[in-house]
Write a protein that holds these residues in place. Structure first.
Motif, PDB file in Angstrom:
ATOM      1  N   LEU A  10       0.851  -1.179   0.000  1.00  0.00           N
ATOM      2  CA  LEU A  10       0.000   0.000   0.000  1.00  0.00           C
ATOM      3  C   LEU A  10       0.888   1.230   0.000  1.00  0.00           C
ATOM      4  O   LEU A  10       1.835   1.320   0.794  1.00  0.00           O
ATOM      5  CB  LEU A  10      -0.909   0.023   1.226  1.00  0.00           C
ATOM      6  CG  LEU A  10      -2.155  -0.831   1.162  1.00  0.00           C
ATOM      7  CD1 LEU A  10      -2.818  -0.899   2.537  1.00  0.00           C
ATOM      8  CD2 LEU A  10      -3.134  -0.289   0.138  1.00  0.00           C
ATOM      9  N   THR A  11       0.574   2.173  -0.901  1.00  0.00           N
ATOM     10  CA  THR A  11       1.361   3.402  -0.981  1.00  0.00           C
ATOM     11  C   THR A  11       0.446   4.614  -0.933  1.00  0.00           C
ATOM     12  O   THR A  11      -0.738   4.536  -1.239  1.00  0.00           O
ATOM     13  CB  THR A  11       2.182   3.457  -2.281  1.00  0.00           C
ATOM     14  OG1 THR A  11       1.293   3.427  -3.400  1.00  0.00           O
ATOM     15  CG2 THR A  11       3.179   2.307  -2.369  1.00  0.00           C
ATOM     16  N   TYR A  12       1.033   5.715  -0.555  1.00  0.00           N
ATOM     17  CA  TYR A  12       0.366   7.022  -0.611  1.00  0.00           C
ATOM     18  C   TYR A  12       1.397   7.976  -1.190  1.00  0.00           C
ATOM     19  O   TYR A  12       2.498   8.100  -0.658  1.00  0.00           O
ATOM     20  CB  TYR A  12      -0.084   7.474   0.784  1.00  0.00           C
ATOM     21  CG  TYR A  12      -0.888   8.742   0.746  1.00  0.00           C
ATOM     22  CD1 TYR A  12      -2.270   8.691   0.588  1.00  0.00           C
ATOM     23  CD2 TYR A  12      -0.274   9.989   0.837  1.00  0.00           C
ATOM     24  CE1 TYR A  12      -3.014   9.846   0.534  1.00  0.00           C
ATOM     25  CE2 TYR A  12      -1.014  11.153   0.771  1.00  0.00           C
ATOM     26  CZ  TYR A  12      -2.388  11.072   0.626  1.00  0.00           C
ATOM     27  OH  TYR A  12      -3.138  12.220   0.555  1.00  0.00           O
ATOM     28  N   ASN A  13       1.049   8.622  -2.308  1.00  0.00           N
ATOM     29  CA  ASN A  13       1.985   9.503  -3.021  1.00  0.00           C
ATOM     30  C   ASN A  13       3.319   8.815  -3.300  1.00  0.00           C
ATOM     31  O   ASN A  13       4.384   9.394  -3.136  1.00  0.00           O
ATOM     32  CB  ASN A  13       2.211  10.809  -2.264  1.00  0.00           C
ATOM     33  CG  ASN A  13       1.040  11.755  -2.389  1.00  0.00           C
ATOM     34  OD1 ASN A  13       0.184  11.613  -3.261  1.00  0.00           O
ATOM     35  ND2 ASN A  13       0.978  12.723  -1.492  1.00  0.00           N
ATOM     36  N   GLY A  14       3.259   7.536  -3.675  1.00  0.00           N
ATOM     37  CA  GLY A  14       4.446   6.799  -4.071  1.00  0.00           C
ATOM     38  C   GLY A  14       5.289   6.249  -2.931  1.00  0.00           C
ATOM     39  O   GLY A  14       6.322   5.655  -3.170  1.00  0.00           O
ATOM     40  N   ARG A  15       4.858   6.444  -1.697  1.00  0.00           N
ATOM     41  CA  ARG A  15       5.620   5.957  -0.537  1.00  0.00           C
ATOM     42  C   ARG A  15       4.827   4.889   0.192  1.00  0.00           C
ATOM     43  O   ARG A  15       3.608   5.004   0.347  1.00  0.00           O
ATOM     44  CB  ARG A  15       5.932   7.105   0.410  1.00  0.00           C
ATOM     45  CG  ARG A  15       6.770   8.204  -0.277  1.00  0.00           C
ATOM     46  CD  ARG A  15       7.124   9.243   0.698  1.00  0.00           C
ATOM     47  NE  ARG A  15       8.107   8.643   1.612  1.00  0.00           N
ATOM     48  CZ  ARG A  15       9.099   9.306   2.151  1.00  0.00           C
ATOM     49  NH1 ARG A  15       9.257  10.568   1.895  1.00  0.00           N
ATOM     50  NH2 ARG A  15       9.943   8.709   2.949  1.00  0.00           N
ATOM     51  N   ILE A  16       5.507   3.869   0.657  1.00  0.00           N
ATOM     52  CA  ILE A  16       4.850   2.799   1.408  1.00  0.00           C
ATOM     53  C   ILE A  16       4.292   3.371   2.709  1.00  0.00           C
ATOM     54  O   ILE A  16       4.972   4.134   3.402  1.00  0.00           O
ATOM     55  CB  ILE A  16       5.826   1.638   1.691  1.00  0.00           C
ATOM     56  CG1 ILE A  16       6.241   0.986   0.360  1.00  0.00           C
ATOM     57  CG2 ILE A  16       5.200   0.609   2.622  1.00  0.00           C
ATOM     58  CD1 ILE A  16       7.300  -0.081   0.494  1.00  0.00           C
ATOM     59  N   ILE A  17       3.047   3.006   3.007  1.00  0.00           N
ATOM     60  CA  ILE A  17       2.383   3.552   4.189  1.00  0.00           C
ATOM     61  C   ILE A  17       2.719   2.757   5.453  1.00  0.00           C
ATOM     62  O   ILE A  17       3.209   1.633   5.385  1.00  0.00           O
ATOM     63  CB  ILE A  17       0.848   3.597   4.017  1.00  0.00           C
ATOM     64  CG1 ILE A  17       0.244   2.184   4.038  1.00  0.00           C
ATOM     65  CG2 ILE A  17       0.451   4.371   2.776  1.00  0.00           C
ATOM     66  CD1 ILE A  17      -1.268   2.163   4.235  1.00  0.00           C
ATOM     67  N   GLU A  18       2.426   3.355   6.578  1.00  0.00           N
ATOM     68  CA  GLU A  18       2.469   2.673   7.870  1.00  0.00           C
ATOM     69  C   GLU A  18       1.075   2.094   8.083  1.00  0.00           C
ATOM     70  O   GLU A  18       0.143   2.800   8.475  1.00  0.00           O
ATOM     71  CB  GLU A  18       2.825   3.658   8.981  1.00  0.00           C
ATOM     72  CG  GLU A  18       2.994   2.997  10.316  1.00  0.00           C
ATOM     73  CD  GLU A  18       3.438   3.962  11.413  1.00  0.00           C
ATOM     74  OE1 GLU A  18       3.454   3.521  12.562  1.00  0.00           O
ATOM     75  OE2 GLU A  18       3.739   5.130  11.115  1.00  0.00           O
TER      76      GLU A  18
END
Length: 178
Positions: A10-18
């Motif tokens: 899962l990513t948000y703006n290309g970064r893996i989320i916590e």
């Protein structure tokens, strides 16, 4: 399921989320900054579908003596007043007044000291020799609710629909696993 989702994150703006999770929110998850400190755009409060979970609603009872031994410095409890709560009603701080004094404690400290399932609770009765606490949920209430996800899956929702419900604005992305 593990093989079918290999390499997905899962990513948000290309970064893996916590991707934090809990057992049951008691009806609605929380915005992360209302419980912890740092706001994250994908950890927003959403309706939960955890009704029917064995920890959706619960009650704990203590004698006044038991309560006093777990929460020192106040003597026998006489009054409990939430001072600060989250928008969904979780206790951030609560003032306890007793025969020997008063203290303000965090909801997390009360949860720990009293062995409660969550900070979504109310002290609903203080009488002759009893303190009754009613609450909902199990855990911090942030991110994915395991019972809500289970109930949604049983209703036919796909894993990607469930994940994007609990992690607002996040999307499934592929990474190369080496």
């Amino acid at each position: 399921a593990v093989t079918a989702t290999e390499g997905q994150v899962l990513t948000y703006n290309g970064r893996i989320i916590e991707a934090v999770f809990h057992s049951s929110s008691g009806g609605h998850t929380e915005n992360v900054e209302d419980v912890w400190s740092q706001p994250l755009p994908y950890l927003r409060g959403v309706k939960d579908y955890d009704e029917g979970a064995p920890v959706f609603a619960w009650t704990e009872e203590f004698t006044l003596e038991q309560f006093a031994s777990r929460i020192g410095g106040i003597g026998e409890l006489r009054a409990a007043t939430p001072e600060r709560t989250t928008p969904q009603g979780r206790i951030v701080t609560m003032r306890l007044e007793g025969t020997d004094g008063a203290r303000t404690l965090s909801g997390n400290d009360l949860r720990r000291d009293l062995g409660l399932r969550s900070t979504l609770f109310r002290i609903t009765a203080i009488d002759d020799n009893r303190v009754e606490i009613t609450g909902r949920g199990f855990g911090h209430g942030i991110g994915l609710s395991q019972w809500g996800a289970r109930n949604l899956a049983e209703q036919g929702y796909a894993y990607d629909q469930i994940l994007t419900h609990y992690y607002q604005g996040a999307r499934l992305s592929r990474i190369e696993v080496r």
